[in-house]
Design a protein around this motif. Structure first.
Motif, PDB file in Angstrom:
ATOM      1  N   ALA A  91      11.113   8.897  -9.529  1.00 16.85           N
ATOM      2  CA  ALA A  91      11.666   7.680  -8.937  1.00 16.85           C
ATOM      3  C   ALA A  91      13.095   7.451  -9.419  1.00 16.85           C
ATOM      4  CB  ALA A  91      10.793   6.490  -9.326  1.00 16.85           C
ATOM      5  N   ASN A 112      10.132   9.634  -5.058  1.00 12.20           N
ATOM      6  CA  ASN A 112      10.083   8.280  -4.503  1.00 12.20           C
ATOM      7  C   ASN A 112      11.506   7.938  -4.073  1.00 12.20           C
ATOM      8  OD1 ASN A 112       7.371   8.067  -5.097  1.00 12.20           O
ATOM      9  ND2 ASN A 112       7.744   7.122  -7.095  1.00 12.20           N
ATOM     10  N   GLU A 114      14.659   6.006  -2.392  1.00 11.69           N
ATOM     11  CA  GLU A 114      15.058   4.595  -2.358  1.00 11.69           C
ATOM     12  C   GLU A 114      16.073   4.262  -1.266  1.00 11.69           C
ATOM     13  OE1 GLU A 114      14.608   2.177  -5.253  1.00 11.69           O
ATOM     14  OE2 GLU A 114      13.586   3.493  -6.671  1.00 11.69           O
ATOM     15  N   ARG A 138      10.209   4.362  -0.930  1.00 14.17           N
ATOM     16  CA  ARG A 138       9.956   3.152  -1.720  1.00 14.17           C
ATOM     17  C   ARG A 138      10.288   1.943  -0.873  1.00 14.17           C
ATOM     18  NH1 ARG A 138      11.737   1.346  -7.764  1.00 14.17           N
ATOM     19  NH2 ARG A 138      11.018  -0.808  -7.578  1.00 14.17           N
ATOM     20  N   ASN A 140      10.562  -2.118  -0.325  1.00 15.25           N
ATOM     21  CA  ASN A 140      10.730  -3.381  -1.023  1.00 15.25           C
ATOM     22  C   ASN A 140       9.862  -4.414  -0.310  1.00 15.25           C
ATOM     23  OD1 ASN A 140      11.504  -5.728  -2.087  1.00 15.25           O
ATOM     24  ND2 ASN A 140      13.657  -5.197  -2.211  1.00 15.25           N
ATOM     25  N   GLY A 161      14.492   0.104  -3.521  1.00 19.35           N
ATOM     26  CA  GLY A 161      13.684   0.299  -2.327  1.00 19.35           C
ATOM     27  C   GLY A 161      14.371   0.008  -1.004  1.00 19.35           C
ATOM     28  N   HIS A 186       5.740   3.971  -1.286  1.00 20.67           N
ATOM     29  CA  HIS A 186       5.731   3.621  -2.709  1.00 20.67           C
ATOM     30  C   HIS A 186       6.197   2.173  -2.881  1.00 20.67           C
ATOM     31  CE1 HIS A 186       8.079   3.567  -6.640  1.00 20.67           C
ATOM     32  NE2 HIS A 186       6.843   3.778  -7.029  1.00 20.67           N
ATOM     33  N   HIS A 188       6.664  -1.101  -6.057  1.00 21.09           N
ATOM     34  CA  HIS A 188       6.568  -1.549  -7.461  1.00 21.09           C
ATOM     35  C   HIS A 188       7.141  -2.953  -7.474  1.00 21.09           C
ATOM     36  CE1 HIS A 188       6.676  -1.550 -11.846  1.00 21.09           C
ATOM     37  NE2 HIS A 188       7.907  -2.002 -11.752  1.00 21.09           N
ATOM     38  N   GLY A 226       2.923   1.663  -7.859  1.00 21.86           N
ATOM     39  CA  GLY A 226       3.778   1.447  -9.033  1.00 21.86           C
ATOM     40  C   GLY A 226       2.983   1.036 -10.257  1.00 21.86           C
TER      41      GLY A 226
END
Ligand code: LLP
Length: 385
Positions: A91, A112, A114, A138, A140, A161, A186, A188, A226
């Motif tokens: 990541a 991952n 972004e 990733r 958001n 993300g 993904h 987090h 995550g």
């Protein structure tokens, strides 16, 4: 007093400050975590950023976990500890070309990704090597994890993300590139979460997204949620092992996995947080007009969490036999007024030479140590040397 967990006679002879790791607690923590995911299509990647001490990495590898890295250096550390390339999730918002190359050379489980420019660079580098790189986007999810502002990551104004409005286009782009293989999404949302409501909201968001993509004929091999499960910094002795059951049950009950789909986690703090303490020696006890200062030989350079996040680590005087207690401000030797571990901490009457333990320092402790003031980095010792 819980100082029986420390081998004090040995510790008296070690140079201070040092990190002390209780490997039995680490083992028990890993065991509890694994018993909670038994029989589920769940895979836990240990987040190396929490603690990259080789001995800790070795124990975690032996327990059979996968691994989550955020830099080339962490990939090198993971490989050196024996983790296989195909267990690495990689990541980070700013992966360099060299780091991407390293990941592709080791056929890692997944990047991952972004941003769209990053996706294109991974595709280009994979093509030059005649390989296809696995990627997850990733997302958001715009969920407020209500944690410290420096460690919340899932809100739309964060740098992390791809925002929900841009996700369809990003998925289309990933599917159109020949040298990346889109395996999943993904997420987090933040770190040190003790309330599981934000995770429930995350599950609901993921369910909506999966429905949406399914209606477009797209399904994913893997979902990665995550890390972030928190630990009890207030009562570490009473709660040495985090609530893995409550955490994983939240996903079992709220996330609708598709047939054959895997659910990945990236836990750091919950695995290593409670097994580590920073041990420091009292240099001076200085009486002020209104306050008493305990000046120790560890500083913010050894454990930066109090200075950076106003975090509190329980302090114990592990060598005192005094019955009387007193209130102290515990400070380090660094030339910064933020170099303070605690205000008004109650300790047994404390004297020069006593050893203090800052508890719950296994995660984001040693790994964030620095050499400001030309200090040496802290050493580490283990319950099994
Ligand atoms: N995955 C991603 C994408 C992350 O950004 C993080 C942590 C993790 C997993 C692991 O999170 P954990 O399970 O450890 O909460 N230095 C701060 C914490 C920074 C966390 C950054 N990201 C502290 O000392 O509290």
């Amino acid at each position: 007093m819980t100082n029986t967990i420390f081998p004090i006679d040995l510790m008296k002879h070690y140079e201070t400050p040092f990190y002390y790791y209780d490997l039995e607690l680490l083992k028990a923590t890993l065991h509890e975590m694994q018993s909670c995911i038994k029989g589920m299509p769940y895979k836990v990647h240990y987040a190396v950023k929490a603690n990259a001490n080789p001995r800790i990495l070795h124990e975690i590898k032996e327990a059979g976990l996968s691994i989550d890295c955020v830099s080339g250096g962490e990939i090198v550390a993971a490989l050196a500890a024996g983790f296989k390339g195909d267990t690495i999730a990689f990541a980070g918002v700013g992966k360099t070309d060299n780091e991407i190359s390293l990941g592709i050379n080791h056929d890692i489980f997944c990047f991952n990704v972004e941003s769209l420019p990053e996706l294109e660079v991974i595709n280009e580098i994979a093509a030059t090597k005649g390989k296809v790189a696995n990627v997850a986007l990733r997302v958001n999810p715009n969920i407020d994890a209500h944690t410290h502002k420096y460690i919340t990551t899932g809100l739309s104004e964060n740098k992390f993300g791809i925002n929900l409005e841009l996700l369809d286009a990003a998925v289309d782009k990933a599917l159109s590139l020949p040298d990346v293989n889109l395996i999943g999404l993904h997420f987090h949302i933040g770190s040190q979460l003790l309330d599981f409501t934000p995770y429930k909201m995350l599950c609901e968001r993921i369910n909506e997204l999966q429905d949406h993509f399914e209606s477009r004929g797209i399904t994913f091999k893997a979902i990665n949620v995550g890390g972030g499960l928190g630990i009890d910094y207030v009562n570490p002795a009473q709660n040495p092992i985090p609530d893995f059951k409550g955490y994983f049950d939240t996903f079992k009950q709220n996330l609708k996995l598709r047939p054959g789909q895997e659910l990945h986690f990236e836990l750091g703090r919950a695995i290593v947080g409670q097994c580590g303490s920073l041990i420091t020696r009292v240099l001076y006890v200085k009486k002020g007009t209104t306050r008493n200062f305990v000046i120790v030989d560890a500083g913010m350079t050894d454990l930066i969490r109090p200075a950076l996040y106003q975090a509190h680590h329980v302090a114990e005087n592990i060598t005192s036999t005094a019955n009387e207690t007193a209130q102290y401000d515990i400070v380090g030797p660094i030339c910064e007024s933020s170099d303070k571990f605690a205000s008004d901490e109650t300790l047994p009457e404390t004297h020069r030479g006593d050893l203090l333990a800052f508890r719950s320092a296994g995660a984001y402790g040693e790994v964030m140590a620095m050499r400001y003031n030309c200090r040496q980095l802290p050493q580490s010792h283990f319950s099994r040397e």
